[in-house]
Write a protein that holds these residues in place. Structure first.
Motif, mmCIF file in Angstrom:
data_model
loop_
_atom_site.group_PDB
_atom_site.id
_atom_site.type_symbol
_atom_site.label_atom_id
_atom_site.label_comp_id
_atom_site.label_asym_id
_atom_site.label_seq_id
_atom_site.Cartn_x
_atom_site.Cartn_y
_atom_site.Cartn_z
ATOM 1 N N TYR A 33 0.858 -1.187 0.000
ATOM 2 C CA TYR A 33 0.000 0.000 0.000
ATOM 3 C C TYR A 33 0.894 1.236 0.000
ATOM 4 C CZ TYR A 33 -3.574 3.398 0.610
ATOM 5 O OH TYR A 33 -4.393 4.477 0.372
ATOM 6 N N THR A 35 1.283 5.046 0.573
ATOM 7 C CA THR A 35 0.599 6.169 1.220
ATOM 8 C C THR A 35 0.730 7.441 0.382
ATOM 9 O OG1 THR A 35 2.581 6.539 2.555
ATOM 10 C CG2 THR A 35 0.792 5.313 3.580
ATOM 11 N N LYS A 37 0.772 7.743 -2.919
ATOM 12 C CA LYS A 37 -0.157 7.712 -4.064
ATOM 13 C C LYS A 37 -1.557 7.260 -3.665
ATOM 14 C CE LYS A 37 3.518 6.784 -7.348
ATOM 15 N NZ LYS A 37 4.163 5.781 -8.169
ATOM 16 N N GLN A 38 -1.734 6.870 -2.391
ATOM 17 C CA GLN A 38 -3.004 6.344 -1.886
ATOM 18 C C GLN A 38 -3.542 5.252 -2.809
ATOM 19 O OE1 GLN A 38 -5.987 8.952 -0.403
ATOM 20 N NE2 GLN A 38 -4.702 9.326 1.358
ATOM 21 N N CYS A 39 -2.731 4.196 -2.944
ATOM 22 C CA CYS A 39 -3.136 3.100 -3.812
ATOM 23 C C CYS A 39 -2.552 1.777 -3.337
ATOM 24 C CB CYS A 39 -2.710 3.371 -5.258
ATOM 25 S SG CYS A 39 -0.936 3.387 -5.483
ATOM 26 N N ASP A 97 -6.470 2.607 -7.071
ATOM 27 C CA ASP A 97 -6.555 3.860 -6.320
ATOM 28 C C ASP A 97 -7.630 3.700 -5.256
ATOM 29 O OD1 ASP A 97 -4.619 5.293 -7.811
ATOM 30 O OD2 ASP A 97 -6.081 5.567 -9.417
ATOM 31 N N LYS A 99 -8.415 4.624 -0.802
ATOM 32 C CA LYS A 99 -7.954 5.130 0.494
ATOM 33 C C LYS A 99 -7.661 3.951 1.420
ATOM 34 C CE LYS A 99 -10.178 9.640 0.484
ATOM 35 N NZ LYS A 99 -10.718 9.658 -0.868
ATOM 36 N N HIS A 100 -6.674 4.137 2.287
ATOM 37 C CA HIS A 100 -6.230 3.065 3.181
ATOM 38 C C HIS A 100 -7.370 2.529 4.050
ATOM 39 C CE1 HIS A 100 -4.037 1.216 6.602
ATOM 40 N NE2 HIS A 100 -3.256 0.779 5.627
#
Length: 166
Positions: A33, A35, A37-39, A97, A99-100
Motif C-alpha cells: 500500500y 501512502t 499515491k493512496q493506492c 486507487d 484510500k487506506h
C-alpha cells in the motif's frame, strides 16, 4: 566441495492451506500500500505447477484480478496470456486507487485461467486475500494493511473453487 543451494523462497505451509487441493498450482504475489499515491500496488510475479488444461499437456494461462465488492466490475485487471506453459512468469504490476481505510473492507480476488480459442476459458484456480481469509492469505493481507509502503511477497496455493462473498 559441492553445495546445493535452493534459490527459491520456501513456500509457507499452513494448516488452512493444507486443506486446499495442491494440484491447481501456486501463485507468487506482491502487495504494497503506497501512502504517497493512496493506492494498493499488486504485483503478479509468477505461477508454478499449474494444472494442465489443454490436450498438449500445457495451459495458456493468464491472471484476472478484482478488488471486491465491485458490482460494476470496474476493478478488473488481466495479465498477458503466456502460451504453452505451466510455470508462467508475469512480473506485472496493477494499481488500485483506494484510500487506506477503505481497503480493509475489500477483498482482492485473484483467479488463474487457461485461454481457449473458440470456446470458454478454463478456470485453473484462485485465491482471495482479505479480512475474511484464513492462514497465510489473511497474514499477507494483514501485513500489507498494517505496514504501508512496505512490499510483501508471498506464495499462495490456488484453490479449485473460491468461496463466494457474504
Amino acid at each position: 566441495k559441492h553445495f546445493n543451494v535452493c534459490l527459491e523462497k520456501a513456500i509457507p505451509t499452513d494448516k488452512d492451506d493444507d486443506l486446499l487441493s495442491h494440484d491447481r498450482g501456486k501463485i507468487l504475489l506482491g502487495l504494497k500500500y503506497s501512502t504517497a499515491k493512496q493506492c494498493l500496488v499488486v504485483n503478479v510475479v509468477r505461477c508454478v505447477e499449474l494444472a494442465a488444461c489443454d490436450s498438449n499437456g500445457y495451459s495458456d494461462p493468464y491472471v484476472k484480478l478484482y478488488l471486491k465488492p465491485d458490482p460494476e466490475k470496474r476493478s478488473k485487471f488481466k495479465t498477458a496470456i503466456k502460451k504453452k506453459t505451466l510455470n508462467p512468469e508475469y512480473n506485472e504490476e496493477f494499481i488500485y486507487d483506494i484510500k487506506h481505510n477503505e481497503l480493509a473492507k475489500k477483498t482482492l480476488e485473484i483467479t488463474v485461467w487457461d485461454r481457449d480459442i473458440g470456446k470458454a476459458n478454463d478456470f485453473i484456480g484462485g485465491v482471495q486475500l482479505g479480512i475474511n481469509s484464513k492462514g497465510q492469505r489473511l497474514k499477507h493481507w494483514y501485513d500489507t494493511l498494517k505496514n504501508p509502503d512496505h512490499k510483501f511477497e508471498r506464495w499462495h496455493i490456488l484453490a479449485a473453487e473460491l468461496i463466494p462473498e457474504v
